[in-house]
Design a protein around this motif. Sequence first.
Motif, mmCIF file in Angstrom:
data_model
loop_
_atom_site.group_PDB
_atom_site.id
_atom_site.type_symbol
_atom_site.label_atom_id
_atom_site.label_comp_id
_atom_site.label_asym_id
_atom_site.label_seq_id
_atom_site.Cartn_x
_atom_site.Cartn_y
_atom_site.Cartn_z
ATOM 1 N N TYR A 166 0.805 -1.223 0.000
ATOM 2 C CA TYR A 166 0.000 0.000 0.000
ATOM 3 C C TYR A 166 0.839 1.275 0.000
ATOM 4 O O TYR A 166 0.291 2.365 -0.082
ATOM 5 C CB TYR A 166 -0.915 0.007 1.224
ATOM 6 N N LYS A 167 2.156 1.150 0.073
ATOM 7 C CA LYS A 167 3.034 2.310 0.200
ATOM 8 C C LYS A 167 2.823 3.321 -0.934
ATOM 9 O O LYS A 167 2.632 4.500 -0.694
ATOM 10 C CB LYS A 167 4.480 1.848 0.247
ATOM 11 N N GLU A 168 2.845 2.869 -2.173
ATOM 12 C CA GLU A 168 2.697 3.772 -3.320
ATOM 13 C C GLU A 168 1.311 4.401 -3.341
ATOM 14 O O GLU A 168 1.155 5.586 -3.650
ATOM 15 C CB GLU A 168 2.967 3.030 -4.632
ATOM 16 N N MET A 169 0.291 3.636 -3.000
ATOM 17 C CA MET A 169 -1.076 4.152 -2.972
ATOM 18 C C MET A 169 -1.201 5.279 -1.938
ATOM 19 O O MET A 169 -1.820 6.313 -2.205
ATOM 20 C CB MET A 169 -2.045 3.024 -2.623
ATOM 21 N N ILE A 170 -0.605 5.101 -0.790
ATOM 22 C CA ILE A 170 -0.664 6.116 0.264
ATOM 23 C C ILE A 170 0.104 7.366 -0.153
ATOM 24 O O ILE A 170 -0.361 8.489 0.032
ATOM 25 C CB ILE A 170 -0.134 5.546 1.594
ATOM 26 N N LEU A 171 1.286 7.193 -0.735
ATOM 27 C CA LEU A 171 2.067 8.344 -1.202
ATOM 28 C C LEU A 171 1.310 9.133 -2.267
ATOM 29 O O LEU A 171 1.314 10.368 -2.264
ATOM 30 C CB LEU A 171 3.425 7.883 -1.743
ATOM 31 N N GLN A 172 0.648 8.437 -3.173
ATOM 32 C CA GLN A 172 -0.139 9.109 -4.211
ATOM 33 C C GLN A 172 -1.313 9.862 -3.590
ATOM 34 O O GLN A 172 -1.628 10.975 -3.995
ATOM 35 C CB GLN A 172 -0.643 8.097 -5.247
ATOM 36 N N GLY A 173 -1.954 9.266 -2.598
ATOM 37 C CA GLY A 173 -3.050 9.931 -1.902
ATOM 38 C C GLY A 173 -2.592 11.194 -1.190
ATOM 39 O O GLY A 173 -3.290 12.212 -1.183
ATOM 40 N N GLU A 174 -1.411 11.151 -0.598
ATOM 41 C CA GLU A 174 -0.857 12.339 0.062
ATOM 42 C C GLU A 174 -0.625 13.456 -0.946
ATOM 43 O O GLU A 174 -0.934 14.625 -0.688
ATOM 44 C CB GLU A 174 0.454 11.994 0.761
ATOM 45 N N LYS A 175 -0.081 13.107 -2.108
ATOM 46 C CA LYS A 175 0.158 14.114 -3.148
ATOM 47 C C LYS A 175 -1.153 14.760 -3.607
ATOM 48 O O LYS A 175 -1.233 15.970 -3.797
ATOM 49 C CB LYS A 175 0.873 13.486 -4.348
ATOM 50 N N GLU A 176 -2.182 13.945 -3.793
ATOM 51 C CA GLU A 176 -3.491 14.460 -4.205
ATOM 52 C C GLU A 176 -4.076 15.371 -3.130
ATOM 53 O O GLU A 176 -4.632 16.424 -3.428
ATOM 54 C CB GLU A 176 -4.458 13.316 -4.495
ATOM 55 N N ALA A 177 -3.960 14.982 -1.878
ATOM 56 C CA ALA A 177 -4.501 15.784 -0.780
ATOM 57 C C ALA A 177 -3.806 17.136 -0.698
ATOM 58 O O ALA A 177 -4.462 18.158 -0.460
ATOM 59 C CB ALA A 177 -4.353 15.036 0.537
ATOM 60 N N LEU A 178 -2.511 17.162 -0.910
ATOM 61 C CA LEU A 178 -1.765 18.419 -0.821
ATOM 62 C C LEU A 178 -2.188 19.429 -1.884
ATOM 63 O O LEU A 178 -2.041 20.627 -1.688
ATOM 64 C CB LEU A 178 -0.259 18.150 -0.911
ATOM 65 N N LYS A 179 -2.751 18.960 -2.983
ATOM 66 C CA LYS A 179 -3.256 19.872 -4.013
ATOM 67 C C LYS A 179 -4.387 20.733 -3.472
ATOM 68 O O LYS A 179 -4.630 21.828 -3.954
ATOM 69 C CB LYS A 179 -3.759 19.093 -5.228
ATOM 70 N N HIS A 180 -5.099 20.242 -2.478
ATOM 71 C CA HIS A 180 -6.255 20.937 -1.919
ATOM 72 C C HIS A 180 -5.925 21.684 -0.636
ATOM 73 O O HIS A 180 -6.765 22.422 -0.126
ATOM 74 C CB HIS A 180 -7.382 19.939 -1.649
ATOM 75 N N LEU A 181 -4.732 21.493 -0.110
ATOM 76 C CA LEU A 181 -4.333 22.121 1.150
ATOM 77 C C LEU A 181 -3.266 23.161 0.862
ATOM 78 O O LEU A 181 -2.077 22.902 0.935
ATOM 79 C CB LEU A 181 -3.812 21.063 2.131
ATOM 80 N N LYS A 182 -3.701 24.367 0.534
ATOM 81 C CA LYS A 182 -2.778 25.425 0.140
ATOM 82 C C LYS A 182 -2.233 26.186 1.342
ATOM 83 O O LYS A 182 -1.150 26.747 1.291
ATOM 84 C CB LYS A 182 -3.478 26.405 -0.810
ATOM 85 N N ASP A 183 -2.986 26.264 2.431
ATOM 86 C CA ASP A 183 -2.595 27.031 3.599
ATOM 87 C C ASP A 183 -2.024 26.091 4.655
ATOM 88 O O ASP A 183 -2.567 25.014 4.896
ATOM 89 C CB ASP A 183 -3.812 27.773 4.156
ATOM 90 N N LEU A 184 -0.926 26.487 5.301
ATOM 91 C CA LEU A 184 -0.340 25.639 6.341
ATOM 92 C C LEU A 184 -1.276 25.438 7.518
ATOM 93 O O LEU A 184 -1.263 24.398 8.160
ATOM 94 C CB LEU A 184 0.970 26.247 6.830
ATOM 95 N N GLU A 185 -2.117 26.433 7.802
ATOM 96 C CA GLU A 185 -3.121 26.308 8.870
ATOM 97 C C GLU A 185 -4.292 25.510 8.320
ATOM 98 O O GLU A 185 -5.041 25.997 7.474
ATOM 99 C CB GLU A 185 -3.577 27.697 9.325
ATOM 100 N N PHE A 186 -4.468 24.290 8.800
ATOM 101 C CA PHE A 186 -5.452 23.353 8.232
ATOM 102 C C PHE A 186 -6.853 23.955 8.164
ATOM 103 O O PHE A 186 -7.549 23.820 7.163
ATOM 104 C CB PHE A 186 -5.475 22.058 9.047
ATOM 105 N N SER A 187 -7.269 24.647 9.202
ATOM 106 C CA SER A 187 -8.644 25.184 9.250
ATOM 107 C C SER A 187 -8.871 26.288 8.221
ATOM 108 O O SER A 187 -10.009 26.651 7.950
ATOM 109 C CB SER A 187 -8.968 25.688 10.655
ATOM 110 N N ASN A 188 -7.820 26.826 7.621
ATOM 111 C CA ASN A 188 -7.963 27.865 6.588
ATOM 112 C C ASN A 188 -8.193 27.284 5.195
ATOM 113 O O ASN A 188 -8.460 28.025 4.256
ATOM 114 C CB ASN A 188 -6.730 28.764 6.560
ATOM 115 N N ASN A 189 -8.076 25.996 5.059
ATOM 116 C CA ASN A 189 -8.254 25.365 3.744
ATOM 117 C C ASN A 189 -9.719 25.104 3.444
ATOM 118 O O ASN A 189 -10.534 24.953 4.263
ATOM 119 C CB ASN A 189 -7.473 24.053 3.696
#
Length: 60
Positions: free
Chosen positions: A37-60
């Motif tokens: 599952y390692k590659e699947m998880i890494l790919q999911g992290e990359k996809e999630a970061l596309k939607h998280l532009k602000d370092l403060e999570f609640s600002n996204n």
Amino acid sequence: MKKFVVEDEFWNLFPSSKIGVVICKDIDNSIKDKEEYKEMILQGEKEALKHLKDLEFSNN
């Protein structure tokens, strides 16, 4: 699970929310082979970061 509580503050923020509870018994969701599952998880992290532009999570 004996009790599920949703505080009034939640309903003030999300008045049209709907909440469901699913209770599962005798499920083993531990990962037996992390490499599988390692590659699947890494790919999911990359996809999630596309939607998280602000370092403060609640600002996204």
